[in-house]
Write a protein that holds these residues in place. Structure first.
Motif, PDB file in Angstrom:
ATOM      1  N   UNK A 167       0.842  -1.211   0.000  1.00  0.00           N
ATOM      2  CA  UNK A 167       0.000   0.000   0.000  1.00  0.00           C
ATOM      3  C   UNK A 167       0.871   1.252   0.000  1.00  0.00           C
ATOM      4  N   UNK A 168       1.942   1.208   0.827  1.00  0.00           N
ATOM      5  CA  UNK A 168       2.833   2.373   0.883  1.00  0.00           C
ATOM      6  C   UNK A 168       3.494   2.588  -0.477  1.00  0.00           C
ATOM      7  N   UNK A 169       3.897   1.492  -1.125  1.00  0.00           N
ATOM      8  CA  UNK A 169       4.535   1.614  -2.445  1.00  0.00           C
ATOM      9  C   UNK A 169       3.549   2.210  -3.454  1.00  0.00           C
ATOM     10  N   UNK A 170       2.332   1.720  -3.394  1.00  0.00           N
ATOM     11  CA  UNK A 170       1.292   2.212  -4.316  1.00  0.00           C
ATOM     12  C   UNK A 170       1.074   3.709  -4.102  1.00  0.00           C
ATOM     13  N   UNK A 171       0.926   4.097  -2.815  1.00  0.00           N
ATOM     14  CA  UNK A 171       0.699   5.518  -2.510  1.00  0.00           C
ATOM     15  C   UNK A 171       1.868   6.387  -2.972  1.00  0.00           C
ATOM     16  N   UNK A 172       3.071   5.812  -2.885  1.00  0.00           N
ATOM     17  CA  UNK A 172       4.256   6.596  -3.261  1.00  0.00           C
ATOM     18  C   UNK A 172       4.513   6.539  -4.766  1.00  0.00           C
ATOM     19  N   UNK A 173       3.693   5.777  -5.486  1.00  0.00           N
ATOM     20  CA  UNK A 173       3.861   5.674  -6.942  1.00  0.00           C
ATOM     21  C   UNK A 173       5.083   4.847  -7.320  1.00  0.00           C
ATOM     22  N   UNK A 174       5.459   3.914  -6.427  1.00  0.00           N
ATOM     23  CA  UNK A 174       6.626   3.072  -6.715  1.00  0.00           C
ATOM     24  C   UNK A 174       6.157   1.732  -7.293  1.00  0.00           C
ATOM     25  N   UNK A 175       6.775   1.332  -8.380  1.00  0.00           N
ATOM     26  CA  UNK A 175       6.431   0.062  -9.020  1.00  0.00           C
ATOM     27  C   UNK A 175       7.081  -1.074  -8.230  1.00  0.00           C
ATOM     28  N   UNK A 176       6.333  -2.159  -8.017  1.00  0.00           N
ATOM     29  CA  UNK A 176       6.899  -3.338  -7.350  1.00  0.00           C
ATOM     30  C   UNK A 176       6.710  -4.534  -8.283  1.00  0.00           C
ATOM     31  N   UNK A 177       7.779  -5.320  -8.444  1.00  0.00           N
ATOM     32  CA  UNK A 177       7.669  -6.536  -9.260  1.00  0.00           C
ATOM     33  C   UNK A 177       8.141  -7.740  -8.442  1.00  0.00           C
ATOM     34  N   UNK A 178       7.741  -8.942  -8.858  1.00  0.00           N
ATOM     35  CA  UNK A 178       8.191 -10.179  -8.188  1.00  0.00           C
ATOM     36  C   UNK A 178       8.654 -11.199  -9.241  1.00  0.00           C
ATOM     37  N   UNK A 179       8.845 -12.447  -8.806  1.00  0.00           N
ATOM     38  CA  UNK A 179       9.408 -13.457  -9.737  1.00  0.00           C
ATOM     39  C   UNK A 179       8.557 -14.730  -9.759  1.00  0.00           C
ATOM     40  N   UNK A 180       7.344 -14.662 -10.303  1.00  0.00           N
ATOM     41  CA  UNK A 180       6.505 -15.862 -10.324  1.00  0.00           C
ATOM     42  C   UNK A 180       6.981 -16.876 -11.368  1.00  0.00           C
ATOM     43  N   UNK A 181       6.352 -18.030 -11.374  1.00  0.00           N
ATOM     44  CA  UNK A 181       6.491 -19.095 -12.388  1.00  0.00           C
ATOM     45  C   UNK A 181       7.815 -19.842 -12.339  1.00  0.00           C
ATOM     46  N   UNK A 182       8.936 -19.098 -12.296  1.00  0.00           N
ATOM     47  CA  UNK A 182      10.224 -19.787 -12.430  1.00  0.00           C
ATOM     48  C   UNK A 182      10.562 -20.660 -11.223  1.00  0.00           C
ATOM     49  N   UNK A 183       9.870 -20.458 -10.100  1.00  0.00           N
ATOM     50  CA  UNK A 183      10.187 -21.279  -8.920  1.00  0.00           C
ATOM     51  C   UNK A 183       9.093 -22.297  -8.608  1.00  0.00           C
ATOM     52  N   UNK A 184       8.103 -22.380  -9.486  1.00  0.00           N
ATOM     53  CA  UNK A 184       6.940 -23.233  -9.204  1.00  0.00           C
ATOM     54  C   UNK A 184       7.344 -24.687  -8.972  1.00  0.00           C
ATOM     55  N   UNK A 185       8.057 -25.268  -9.922  1.00  0.00           N
ATOM     56  CA  UNK A 185       8.360 -26.698  -9.820  1.00  0.00           C
ATOM     57  C   UNK A 185       9.269 -27.015  -8.653  1.00  0.00           C
TER      58      UNK A 185
END
Ligand code: DGY
Length: 324
Positions: free
Chosen positions: A87-105
């Motif tokens: 929420x704080x990142x959103x309010x500050x207009x900061x983009x957040x990314x993560x790393x899905x899919x590659x760790x699934x298996x």
């Protein structure tokens, strides 16, 4: 020549990823691999265009909103993001990314490893041999629980749970139950003959093995409390590769000590890296140090995914794993 964006990375990353970071950005790496205190994370937010933390860094509102913050993107190394104040990142207009899919298996493989180890008393057996206590084969020695053909209950049915369902169903002939407040398309569940349950309790009551695959955070905090653990069958095992605080660890220890459930396989803990002594003492608990994604292939792929996200962001393209 245009200046390269400044990127600060909070821990060591696999070598090929660090090389790519150095080639693409003005990258500051953490070669000592020491965790950065909050004050250092604040300074990094002020000094860099991008901060790249990982799941063990707590990125609070105080860090995000630090005066003079320059960073415009937080490229998280990891799929879970409950350690970041979104929420704080959103309010500050900061983009957040993560790393899905590659760790699934690999994460599903580790959940299966814990399930098998707990059921077949593998940790206990290994300690037995290493402590030179084994006196030889005998019919009643260290009998565990059969896995093949049993019922696996999944709490949360996202990508990792789906991969575990695949392995458990096709590899071990297991029957799959699940509960997820945001269930997948029927075709997805049907691939493993997975049966949707109306409630967490329903899954707990009907499963021989229960594996947690929900995200961490306020909504799932102590989802498995004393009352819910009490719904599990006395011969059942609990597997957690999700987040430590999904389980009330005190209640879990009590349930294990009193024989209310048969055992547990844990990869994550509330307040890591602390692992309660009470759990470590129990022979019927397998404890691993948050190894879910820890294979060379996956850890490199996770890092490359962060770099992909950063490169897209700085080239004015949409990062594919944008959370906010
Ligand atoms: C994650 O990515 O969230 C895991 O906990 C570590 O791989």
């Amino acid at each position: 020549m245009q200046k390269k964006p400044k990127v600060i990375v909070t821990r060591r990353w696999p070598e090929p990823v660090e090389q790519r970071l150095l080639a693409s950005f003005d990258a500051e790496l953490n070669t000592a691999d020491e965790p950065m205190p909050a004050s250092a994370l604040q300074s990094a937010m002020q000094a860099a265009d991008a901060l790249c933390p990982t799941v063990s860094d707590k990125i609070t509102e105080q860090i995000i909103d630090v005066e003079g913050a320059r960073a415009k993107i937080i490229g998280n190394y990891g799929v879970g993001f409950n350690h970041i104040d979104i929420d704080a990142a959103k309010d500050a207009g900061i983009v957040v990314t993560n790393t899905p899919e590659v760790l699934t298996d690999c994460t599903a493989d580790l959940a299966m490893t814990l399930l098998l180890m707990a059921a077949r008393r593998a940790g206990e057996g290994e300690r037995h041999v290493r402590h030179d206590e084994w006196t030889g084969w005998r019919p009643t020695h260290m009998m565990g629980t059969k896995v093949t053909g049993k019922t696996l209950g999944l709490i949360g049915f996202g990508r990792i749970a789906g991969a575990m369902a695949h392995k458990a169903h096709f590899g071990f002939g297991m029957r799959i139950l699940f509960h997820d407040p945001y269930p997948p398309a029927v075709e997805v569940a049907n691939k493993f003959g997975a049966i949707q349950c109306d409630s967490v309790e329903d899954v707990l009551r009907r499963s021989d093995f229960v594996s947690l695959h929900c995200p961490g955070g306020n909504e799932t905090y102590h989802l498995l409390n004393a009352e819910r653990i009490g719904e599990m069958q006395p011969h059942a095992f609990l597997i957690n590769t999700a987040r430590g605080d999904v389980v009330d660890q005190v209640a879990l220890e009590q349930a294990l000590r009193k024989g209310h459930i048969a055992g547990a396989g844990l990869d994550v803990y509330e307040g890591e890296p602390a692992v309660p002594k009470g759990l470590r003492e129990l022979e019927n608990v397998v404890v691993l140090p948050h190894l879910g994604s820890a294979t060379m292939e996956t850890r490199v792929a996770m890092g490359m995914r962060v770099v992909d996200n950063l490169e897209a962001y700085f080239a004015d393209r949409a990062p594919r794993d944008r959370i906010v």
